[in-house]
Design a protein around this motif. Sequence first.
Motif, short mmCIF file in Angstrom:
data_model
loop_
_atom_site.label_atom_id
_atom_site.label_comp_id
_atom_site.label_asym_id
_atom_site.label_seq_id
_atom_site.Cartn_x
_atom_site.Cartn_y
_atom_site.Cartn_z
N UNK A 189 24.12 20.40 9.25
CA UNK A 189 25.34 19.61 9.40
C UNK A 189 25.15 18.57 10.49
N UNK A 190 24.50 19.00 11.56
CA UNK A 190 24.29 18.10 12.67
C UNK A 190 23.37 16.96 12.24
N UNK A 191 22.32 17.32 11.48
CA UNK A 191 21.36 16.31 11.04
C UNK A 191 22.04 15.14 10.34
N UNK A 192 23.04 15.48 9.52
CA UNK A 192 23.67 14.42 8.75
C UNK A 192 24.41 13.44 9.63
N UNK A 193 24.89 13.93 10.76
CA UNK A 193 25.68 13.03 11.61
C UNK A 193 24.89 12.51 12.79
N UNK A 194 23.71 13.07 12.98
CA UNK A 194 22.96 12.74 14.18
C UNK A 194 22.45 11.30 14.16
N UNK A 195 22.68 10.61 15.27
CA UNK A 195 22.29 9.21 15.35
C UNK A 195 20.79 9.02 15.32
N UNK A 196 20.08 9.90 16.03
CA UNK A 196 18.63 9.80 16.04
C UNK A 196 18.11 9.96 14.61
N UNK A 197 18.64 10.96 13.91
CA UNK A 197 18.19 11.19 12.54
C UNK A 197 18.51 9.99 11.66
N UNK A 198 19.70 9.43 11.84
CA UNK A 198 20.08 8.27 11.02
C UNK A 198 19.10 7.13 11.25
N UNK A 199 18.69 6.95 12.49
CA UNK A 199 17.78 5.85 12.76
C UNK A 199 16.38 6.14 12.21
N UNK A 200 15.98 7.41 12.25
CA UNK A 200 14.69 7.78 11.65
C UNK A 200 14.73 7.57 10.14
N UNK A 201 15.85 7.97 9.54
CA UNK A 201 15.98 7.81 8.10
C UNK A 201 15.92 6.33 7.70
N UNK A 202 16.69 5.52 8.40
CA UNK A 202 16.68 4.08 8.09
C UNK A 202 15.29 3.49 8.25
N UNK A 203 14.65 3.85 9.36
CA UNK A 203 13.31 3.34 9.60
C UNK A 203 12.34 3.78 8.52
N UNK A 204 12.46 5.04 8.09
CA UNK A 204 11.55 5.57 7.08
C UNK A 204 11.76 4.88 5.74
N UNK A 205 13.02 4.66 5.37
CA UNK A 205 13.31 3.99 4.10
C UNK A 205 12.74 2.57 4.12
N UNK A 206 12.99 1.87 5.21
CA UNK A 206 12.49 0.50 5.32
C UNK A 206 10.98 0.47 5.21
#
Length: 623
Positions: free
Chosen positions: A345-362
Amino acid sequence: MATKKFKTEVTDLLQLIIHSLYSNREIFLRELISNASDAIDKLKYLSLVDGDLKGFEFDPRIDISFTEDGKRTLTIKDNGLGMDEDDLNNNLGTIASSGTKKFLASLTEDQKKDSNLIGQFGVGFYSAFMVSEKIEVISRKAGTDKAYKWTSDGKSSYEIAEAERDSQGTTIILHLNEDGSTFANRYEIESLVKKYSDHIAYPIYLEYDKVNYNYEKKDEKGEPEKTSEHVVEQINTCSALWRRNKSEIKDEEYKEFYKNNYYDSEDPLFYIHTKAEGTNEYVTLFYIPAKAPFDMNYADYRPGVKLYVKRVYITDDDKTLLPSYLRFVRGIIDSEDLPLNVSREILQENRVMASIRNGSVKKLLSEFKKMSENNPELYAKFIEQYNRPLKEGLYSDYANRDTLLELVRYHSSSEPGFTGFKSYKERMKEGQKAIYYITGGKEETLKASPLLAAYKAKGYEVLIMDDDIDEIVISTVGEYDGTPLKAINKAGAMDDLKDGSEKSEENTALIEKLKNALKDKVKDVRISSRLVDTPAVVVNDDNDPSAQMQKILKQMGGESMDIKPILEVNAASPLIKKIEESSDDEYTAKLASVVLSSAYLQEGIMPEDPAAFAKTLSELLSK
Ligand code: ADP
């Protein structure tokens, strides 16, 4: 010896951990190994930088041993930095991290019962009290010659006394409680290390008594002779491949790693190894399988990316690490900044994770794009497997739409194989106003559509969108690089082809006649300016789904939409001329119904009542 009370927040934390994480208590071993690895990291670092410990030499290792007779114990030993008396007080008597402290203070009583929230901060060392009735920590700090022993039952107080230790490092002895006793077992430890700590960068050794059976030599009862041997065996592969420098890793190693970890006997199509530095530090190693994973198109697919935090395994079952359209990607994300106990649950809202996800997709999308430009052969293989999920991305990932538009591929009325928007645009003719496409059927059917003829005549290419998701996806796109996308099987597309030479007077009498004959079977009747040999086609109003699309939506359990098509007729065709000249209403009606059914057939759609169609047709033919 001094007995000290834990700071109240530690007592709170201990209670919290025991209550909320109990069902998952095996994680204590991961926490202790991770601490040991951190302590080695720290000493290694200090041995490299200027200071008292510069040049300090040691052979990093973590040792695990256990006793199973009588009182069961489990010991985790490292030769890392170690702790002096102050460190022991500060680190194991209080909650070291001030963030954790604040977080804990902010929790309501209800939240404290929620294990997901607890997962947000590092429970760390204290988690070992879930399996221990007493813990001893014997530690000696590198560069000092005194060792200390910290002892506690994890209730309210701890003791610190002087102790002996040969060299720097920390030994943690868990006196296991009843529930923890199962962990004093070779197989249990091995499997937990494999599961959580296999990629710790330092070797982890397990010390145990191995029983050997000698079948050559049997005792009086006929049992093989038993001998016991004390062994020390490394139990992790210690191969945090992704943490090594790209330049040091051989292609073969990357491939072996993939095959060993992702249950694939084939080499991956390609891989992408990235180290991100800056606000967030993380490493990703992504693989694209040569064949799409078998469950790629199931809703309950298994995600292929594993999350690590500082080389410690966190989860491989989180569908939010990457967006679902990239579910075919395999690999690893290893973050330096996430807390170890980060929960789903935390992962979905976590800012660090969101930025890793965005970076990975890009990163993934830009690598795909590079491949499409530099290695068309490889890209063709890639598209063969993954065109469809990328099209889903076009629909769902608005932020990356521009890149995704460069990646997706379609069949074409003029090109063999697959083509993309960019090359289509390069081939566009002078005066061509739009990128044309046709949806709503199989490739062969679409390619045979009579609508194509007029576009071919003008030298306009038409993209053949024969994938069943194309129509939904493309209708959300609108334009590519400033050029509008237009479906040729929509009524509005006709205007684009007019060049002013068309007869301007509308044949209203013919239109009325057809409308009367077909009644509510069509939404409208229009005279076409783009049909050559064909009497008529069915097209859709600009915002209506195609007949094929309606069929799919209905199959998917939707209600029948009953949206009528527009009949576009070729006034010059002999059949339509016959209708125009006919004064027999019944005859006109029959001709009109055959025209409409044939137009549907051209689209690959059966007439609603095939028997009636056949009957009318044979009546007309025998006349
Ligand atoms: P965290 O590891 O999240 O900081 P812990 O409760 O696990 O929290 O540990 C608290 C602190 O105790 C660590 O930050 C570290 O300074 C110290 N520590 C724990 N285990 C060891 C160890 N094996 N060697 C040296 N220091 C340790």
